[in-house]
Write an enzyme that holds these catalytic residues in place. Structure first.
Site, PDB file in Angstrom:
ATOM      1  CB  THR A 145     -56.226  43.058 -19.254  1.00  0.00           C
ATOM      2  OG1 THR A 145     -56.464  44.622 -18.770  1.00  0.00           O
ATOM      3  CG2 THR A 145     -55.824  42.504 -18.016  1.00  0.00           C
ATOM      4  N   GLY A 171     -73.750  39.852  -2.183  1.00  0.00           N
ATOM      5  CA  GLY A 171     -74.865  39.653  -3.107  1.00  0.00           C
ATOM      6  C   GLY A 171     -74.648  38.549  -4.212  1.00  0.00           C
ATOM      7  CB  CYS A 183     -62.476  43.497 -16.128  1.00  0.00           C
ATOM      8  SG  CYS A 183     -62.130  44.747 -17.546  1.00  0.00           S
TER       9      CYS A 183
HETATM   10  C1  UDX Z   1     -63.308  46.299 -12.737  1.00  0.00           C
HETATM   11  C2  UDX Z   1     -62.090  46.636 -11.801  1.00  0.00           C
HETATM   12  O1  UDX Z   1     -62.802  47.540 -10.703  1.00  0.00           O
HETATM   13  C3  UDX Z   1     -61.597  48.046 -12.648  1.00  0.00           C
HETATM   14  O2  UDX Z   1     -60.346  48.631 -11.790  1.00  0.00           O
HETATM   15  C4  UDX Z   1     -60.864  47.312 -13.937  1.00  0.00           C
HETATM   16  O3  UDX Z   1     -60.218  48.155 -14.705  1.00  0.00           O
HETATM   17  C5  UDX Z   1     -61.915  46.499 -14.658  1.00  0.00           C
HETATM   18  O4  UDX Z   1     -62.580  45.574 -13.765  1.00  0.00           O
HETATM   19  P1  UDX Z   1     -65.755  46.990 -13.637  1.00  0.00           P
HETATM   20  O5  UDX Z   1     -65.645  45.375 -14.160  1.00  0.00           O
HETATM   21  O6  UDX Z   1     -66.163  47.980 -14.350  1.00  0.00           O
HETATM   22  O7  UDX Z   1     -64.065  47.263 -13.150  1.00  0.00           O
HETATM   23  O8  UDX Z   1     -66.549  46.974 -12.450  1.00  0.00           O
HETATM   24  P2  UDX Z   1     -66.687  46.895 -10.544  1.00  0.00           P
HETATM   25  O9  UDX Z   1     -67.159  48.202 -10.192  1.00  0.00           O
HETATM   26  O10 UDX Z   1     -65.223  46.567 -10.179  1.00  0.00           O
HETATM   27  O11 UDX Z   1     -67.445  45.656 -10.475  1.00  0.00           O
HETATM   28  C6  UDX Z   1     -67.420  44.283 -10.706  1.00  0.00           C
HETATM   29  C7  UDX Z   1     -68.269  43.389 -10.428  1.00  0.00           C
HETATM   30  O12 UDX Z   1     -68.294  43.203  -8.920  1.00  0.00           O
HETATM   31  C8  UDX Z   1     -69.924  43.928 -10.612  1.00  0.00           C
HETATM   32  O13 UDX Z   1     -70.427  42.919 -11.393  1.00  0.00           O
HETATM   33  C9  UDX Z   1     -70.167  44.416  -9.181  1.00  0.00           C
HETATM   34  O14 UDX Z   1     -71.631  43.968  -9.338  1.00  0.00           O
HETATM   35  C10 UDX Z   1     -69.425  43.385  -8.321  1.00  0.00           C
HETATM   36  N1  UDX Z   1     -69.373  43.755  -7.178  1.00  0.00           N
HETATM   37  C11 UDX Z   1     -68.389  45.039  -6.890  1.00  0.00           C
HETATM   38  C12 UDX Z   1     -69.927  43.363  -5.912  1.00  0.00           C
HETATM   39  O15 UDX Z   1     -70.274  42.319  -6.212  1.00  0.00           O
HETATM   40  N2  UDX Z   1     -69.548  43.788  -4.694  1.00  0.00           N
HETATM   41  C13 UDX Z   1     -68.685  44.882  -4.632  1.00  0.00           C
HETATM   42  O16 UDX Z   1     -68.448  45.372  -3.349  1.00  0.00           O
HETATM   43  C14 UDX Z   1     -68.215  45.319  -5.707  1.00  0.00           C
END
Ligand code: UDX
Length: 440
Positions: free
Chosen positions: A122, A259, A266
């Site tokens: 990225t 939350g 990322c």
């Molecule tokens: C993210 C993107 O989803 C993905 O497409 C990209 O390639 C990399 O970044 P990731 O960091 O693995 O992926 O996690 P993700 O499941 O998106 O969650 C990111 C953060 O948001 C976590 O800390 C999670 O706890 C939080 N989150 C996610 C929330 O607080 N609420 C939600 O509804 C969803």
């Protein structure tokens, strides 16, 4: 096809194993020899569900191996994926591209014939021409090396599924008559034939795909968390509200879990990197709202610390706090920008004795936060606690019996930062329960 993956972190190691699963001959390359040895023994240097099994399977099938040599990688095949990390700069919001540029330069020195360099890392928009320049300058094959942009949208904890069955494939090229397009279409043939939407575009659009997708996801999370702030003051319940909103198909339920907010390697970094690049391009006004998205997210952590202080009567000196969760989200051992650990660290700084537990991320937490107590078992971790904080929603934590736990702690008080504990069961077991985003 014979292909390589340069940089074998979360993204690269997963991509390498998945490309072998698609039937290709894959050589993963990483400058860290220890990581290479571990991967060659069939183990990932991090926890990702299913990845070790896939590594073992394809090291045994002979379709996958790892090396620390750029020369070996350059000679192995004509398609080179780049998955080198681009972290946030230590002293600013922009991306640190030094590892990426250095990897491309070192690979380039050995590229003697036509090749496609497909970048997955990225980056800020406008990086692809700089990669092409480096290849033009350092590759003996010169202009016969083509740059393709192939952003990766995988989520940790479901990285294999996201790689093998992505919801879209993005391929960016400099010209419409690209040899690289044919090469990448062949590489991803199984995925394309499965009906995956495939968007072929220019470099800049492909580069922007990741930054804008992650900024949108972050905005969605911060939106519901901003509403949570209002709910707490208005006596409403943000979890029910999220459900109500989510039934509207235009809004949807996913990415709307209120939350403690987002963390990881990322979302926070891409949000800031996007703003930094927009500033360089003179369009910072266009994404000024993302500053607030970031601020809302940071306020969730402050709110949790404030609630913990409130529950303990204001003074944390000598008080014992147990934190359930160290990983930035469940099913990973990644602690980068973990909301749970940021809160734990702050409470420690305020004088509390903090004990953390996590099913997978405790070793990483120990290395980075030696000042925090670390205990493997969630019940043992709560021994003698004045306050329990539920900060990463591992299913394991929801399975703990609150009655048994109540007998371990000094004071049966819990704050649920993720809204996934069964509040009625905990209250029935004698606990005082606060939930982030619900009035007291
Ligand atoms: C993210 C993107 O989803 C993905 O497409 C990209 O390639 C990399 O970044 P990731 O960091 O693995 O992926 O996690 P993700 O499941 O998106 O969650 C990111 C953060 O948001 C976590 O800390 C999670 O706890 C939080 N989150 C996610 C929330 O607080 N609420 C939600 O509804 C969803």
């Amino acid at each position: 096809m014979k292909l390589t993956v340069i940089g074998c972190g979360y993204l690269g190691a997963t991509h390498a194993a998945c490309m072998a699963e698609l039937g290709h001959d894959v050589l993963g390359m990483d400058a860290d020899l220890g990581k290479v040895q571990l991967l060659n023994s069939g183990r990932a240097p991090f926890f990702e569900p299913g990845l070790d099994d896939l590594l073992v399977k394809h090291i045994a099938s002979g379709r996958l191996k790892f090396t620390a040599s750029y020369a070996e990688a350059a000679q192995f095949g004509d398609l080179h994926f780049i998955g080198v990390g681009t972290p946030q700069q230590a002293d600013g919001d922009a991306y640190d591209l030094s590892h990426l540029f250095s990897a491309v330069r070192r690979l380039a020195a050995h590229l003697k014939g036509p090749a496609v360099v497909a970048v997955k890392s990225t980056v800020p928009v406008g990086t692809a021409p700089r990669i092409a320049e480096i290849l033009g300058e350092f590759a003996p094959a010169g202009e016969k090396v083509e740059v393709a942009w192939n952003p990766e949208f995988l989520r940790e904890s479901c990285a294999i599924e996201d790689t093998l069955r992505p919801d879209r494939l993005v391929l960016g090229f400099d010209s419409e008559q690209s040899w690289g397009e044919a090469v990448l279409r062949e590489c991803f043939a199984e995925i394309v034939e499965a009906g995956t939407p495939t968007i072929v575009t220019d470099w800049a659009t492909a580069e922007l795909a990741k930054a804008s997708a992650n900024s949108f996801l972050a905005t969605k999370i911060s939106f519901i968390n901003a509403v949570a702030e209002v709910c707490e003051s208005a006596g409403a319940d943000v979890h029910q509200l999220a459900e109500i909103l989510g039934h509207d198909v235009r809004i949807g339920r996913s990415g709307m879990r209120p939350g403690l907010g987002f963390g990881g390697g990322c979302l926070p970094k891409d949000l800031r990197g996007f703003m930094a690049r927009a500033g360089e391009l003179g369009v910072d006004q266009a994404v000024a709202f993302l500053r607030e998205v970031d601020a809302i997210n940071r306020r969730r952590r402050e709110r949790m610390v404030a609630l913990a202080c409130e529950q303990l009567g204001g003074d944390l000196a000598g008080r014992r706090i147990t934190v359930w969760g160290a990983a930035f989200k469940p099913n990973t051992d990644d602690i980068r920008d973990s909301p749970a650990l940021a809160v734990a660290q702050k409470l420690h700084d305020l004088g509390a004795t903090v004990t953390v537990t996590d099913p997978k991320a405790l070793d990483n937490a120990r290395k980075v936060h030696p000042e925090l107590g670390c205990v493997d078992d969630p019940v043992a971790a709560a021994q003698g606690a004045d306050l329990l904080l539920h900060l990463t929603e591992w299913p394991e934590f929801s399975h703990v019996d609150p009655e048994q736990l109540a007998r371990q702690v000094a004071d049966a008080k819990v704050i649920d930062g993720r809204g996934t504990l069964d509040v009625d069961a905990w209250r029935a077991a004698g606990w005082t329960v606060r939930v982030l985003g619900r009035a007291s």
